[in-house]
Design an enzyme around this catalytic site. Structure first.
Site, PDB file in Angstrom:
ATOM      1  N   ARG A 104      -0.587 -38.643  36.108  1.00 21.00           N
ATOM      2  CA  ARG A 104      -0.494 -40.064  36.434  1.00 21.00           C
ATOM      3  C   ARG A 104      -1.186 -40.320  37.771  1.00 21.00           C
ATOM      4  O   ARG A 104      -1.146 -39.476  38.675  1.00 21.00           O
ATOM      5  CB  ARG A 104       0.969 -40.511  36.524  1.00 21.00           C
ATOM      6  CG  ARG A 104       1.096 -42.025  36.703  1.00 21.00           C
ATOM      7  CD  ARG A 104       2.513 -42.472  36.976  1.00 21.00           C
ATOM      8  NE  ARG A 104       2.550 -43.922  37.225  1.00 21.00           N
ATOM      9  CZ  ARG A 104       3.578 -44.565  37.754  1.00 21.00           C
ATOM     10  NH1 ARG A 104       4.673 -43.900  38.101  1.00 21.00           N
ATOM     11  NH2 ARG A 104       3.521 -45.868  37.942  1.00 21.00           N
ATOM     12  N   HIS A 105      -1.794 -41.474  37.900  1.00 20.55           N
ATOM     13  CA  HIS A 105      -2.493 -41.853  39.130  1.00 20.55           C
ATOM     14  C   HIS A 105      -1.532 -41.933  40.330  1.00 20.55           C
ATOM     15  O   HIS A 105      -0.315 -42.028  40.171  1.00 20.55           O
ATOM     16  CB  HIS A 105      -3.184 -43.205  38.953  1.00 20.55           C
ATOM     17  CG  HIS A 105      -2.227 -44.329  38.688  1.00 20.55           C
ATOM     18  ND1 HIS A 105      -1.505 -44.954  39.687  1.00 20.55           N
ATOM     19  CD2 HIS A 105      -1.847 -44.922  37.537  1.00 20.55           C
ATOM     20  CE1 HIS A 105      -0.741 -45.889  39.166  1.00 20.55           C
ATOM     21  NE2 HIS A 105      -0.918 -45.893  37.851  1.00 20.55           N
ATOM     22  N   GLU A 107      -3.717 -48.242  31.134  1.00 24.33           N
ATOM     23  CA  GLU A 107      -2.349 -48.716  30.962  1.00 24.33           C
ATOM     24  C   GLU A 107      -2.348 -49.845  29.934  1.00 24.33           C
ATOM     25  O   GLU A 107      -3.398 -50.425  29.615  1.00 24.33           O
ATOM     26  CB  GLU A 107      -1.797 -49.197  32.306  1.00 24.33           C
ATOM     27  CG  GLU A 107      -0.333 -49.636  32.276  1.00 24.33           C
ATOM     28  CD  GLU A 107       0.618 -48.542  31.827  1.00 24.33           C
ATOM     29  OE1 GLU A 107       0.678 -48.301  30.595  1.00 24.33           O
ATOM     30  OE2 GLU A 107       1.305 -47.966  32.678  1.00 24.33           O
ATOM     31  N   ARG A 109      -7.494 -47.157  40.070  1.00 22.06           N
ATOM     32  CA  ARG A 109      -6.474 -46.237  40.585  1.00 22.06           C
ATOM     33  C   ARG A 109      -6.541 -44.876  39.908  1.00 22.06           C
ATOM     34  O   ARG A 109      -6.254 -43.852  40.534  1.00 22.06           O
ATOM     35  CB  ARG A 109      -5.086 -46.860  40.445  1.00 22.06           C
ATOM     36  CG  ARG A 109      -4.681 -47.292  39.038  1.00 22.06           C
ATOM     37  CD  ARG A 109      -3.441 -48.172  39.118  1.00 22.06           C
ATOM     38  NE  ARG A 109      -2.860 -48.571  37.841  1.00 22.06           N
ATOM     39  CZ  ARG A 109      -3.187 -49.670  37.181  1.00 22.06           C
ATOM     40  NH1 ARG A 109      -4.139 -50.479  37.649  1.00 22.06           N
ATOM     41  NH2 ARG A 109      -2.580 -49.977  36.037  1.00 22.06           N
ATOM     42  N   HIS A 130      -1.909 -43.390  33.044  1.00 23.46           N
ATOM     43  CA  HIS A 130      -0.922 -44.313  33.613  1.00 23.46           C
ATOM     44  C   HIS A 130       0.457 -44.049  33.017  1.00 23.46           C
ATOM     45  O   HIS A 130       0.568 -43.602  31.863  1.00 23.46           O
ATOM     46  CB  HIS A 130      -1.355 -45.749  33.345  1.00 23.46           C
ATOM     47  CG  HIS A 130      -2.750 -46.032  33.804  1.00 23.46           C
ATOM     48  ND1 HIS A 130      -3.024 -46.610  35.016  1.00 23.46           N
ATOM     49  CD2 HIS A 130      -3.959 -45.774  33.222  1.00 23.46           C
ATOM     50  CE1 HIS A 130      -4.350 -46.709  35.163  1.00 23.46           C
ATOM     51  NE2 HIS A 130      -4.930 -46.212  34.086  1.00 23.46           N
TER      52      HIS A 130
END
Length: 211
Positions: free
Chosen positions: A14-15, A88, A64, A156
């Protein structure tokens, strides 16, 4: 007899944190940069992810995720491939609202949203579409990974949770009971004859146990 090359592996990262994460503001596909903490998280996580010795790096095309992937690229020497399917969920008219603003605007809808029922969001992508594109992206990432090798994919929190539960063949309801990954934590999928979850919610502190 030739040596077993081992399973193909997919590390889903995940970012890092954004100002929207910190403020509990709904991002969806609204494009937001990492904040200072997010850059620090990505810089810390990247060497741990690089320790899996990936041979391929893919990322959502949102800023991101790309910024997080850049830290992994620096540690591995890999050039990230962009895959918009790793974005996302699009959260329609509720993107950019804080949780408090959303709850005040539409209390019943917000309660359903936080339970994981994103189909209630006006103008949103919907869970079926998210599930389909994320599952396709994850399957393709695994299929492109030779046996015994590893791909890292940066995505995401919500998208990962929904896509992984579908890929594993779990009931759709399972995504609601699985805690979303924290910023810059990751999970590991391994595939021989089937896909298995080999690690979840890993962090720089816990990752040495999974290698």
């Amino acid at each position: 007899m030739s040596a077993d090359p081992g399973p193909r592996r997919l590390v889903l990262l995940r970012h890092g944190q954004t100002a929207y994460n910190a403020a509990k503001r709904i991002q969806g596909q609204h494009d937001v940069d990492l904040d200072e903490t997010g850059h620090e998280q990505a810089a810390t996580a990247a060497p741990c992810v690089a320790a899996y010795r990936p041979t391929r790096l893919v990322t959502s095309d949102l800023a991101r995720a790309q910024q997080t992937a850049a830290y992994v690229a620096k540690e591995t020497g890999l050039e990230p491939d962009l895959d918009p399917r790793l974005r996302e969920a699009h959260l329609g008219e509720r993107q950019t609202l804080t949780h408090d603003e959303y709850a005040a605007l539409a209390p019943a809808e917000f309660a359903a949203f936080v339970r994981g029922d994103w189909d209630v969001v006006p103008g949103g992508e919907g869970l079926a579409a998210l599930r389909a594109r994320m599952t396709d992206a994850l399957r393709d990432a695994l299929a492109a990974t030779p046996e015994g090798e590893t791909t890292v994919a940066v995505s995401h929190g919500g998208a990962i949770k929904v896509g992984v539960t579908e890929l594993l063949g779990w009931p759709a309801e399972a995504a609601r009971s699985l805690r979303a990954l924290r910023n810059c934590s990751w999970l590991v999928l391994e595939q021989r004859d089937r896909v298995v979850l080999a690690g979840y919610g890993l962090t720089p502190i816990s990752s040495s146990e999974a290698l």
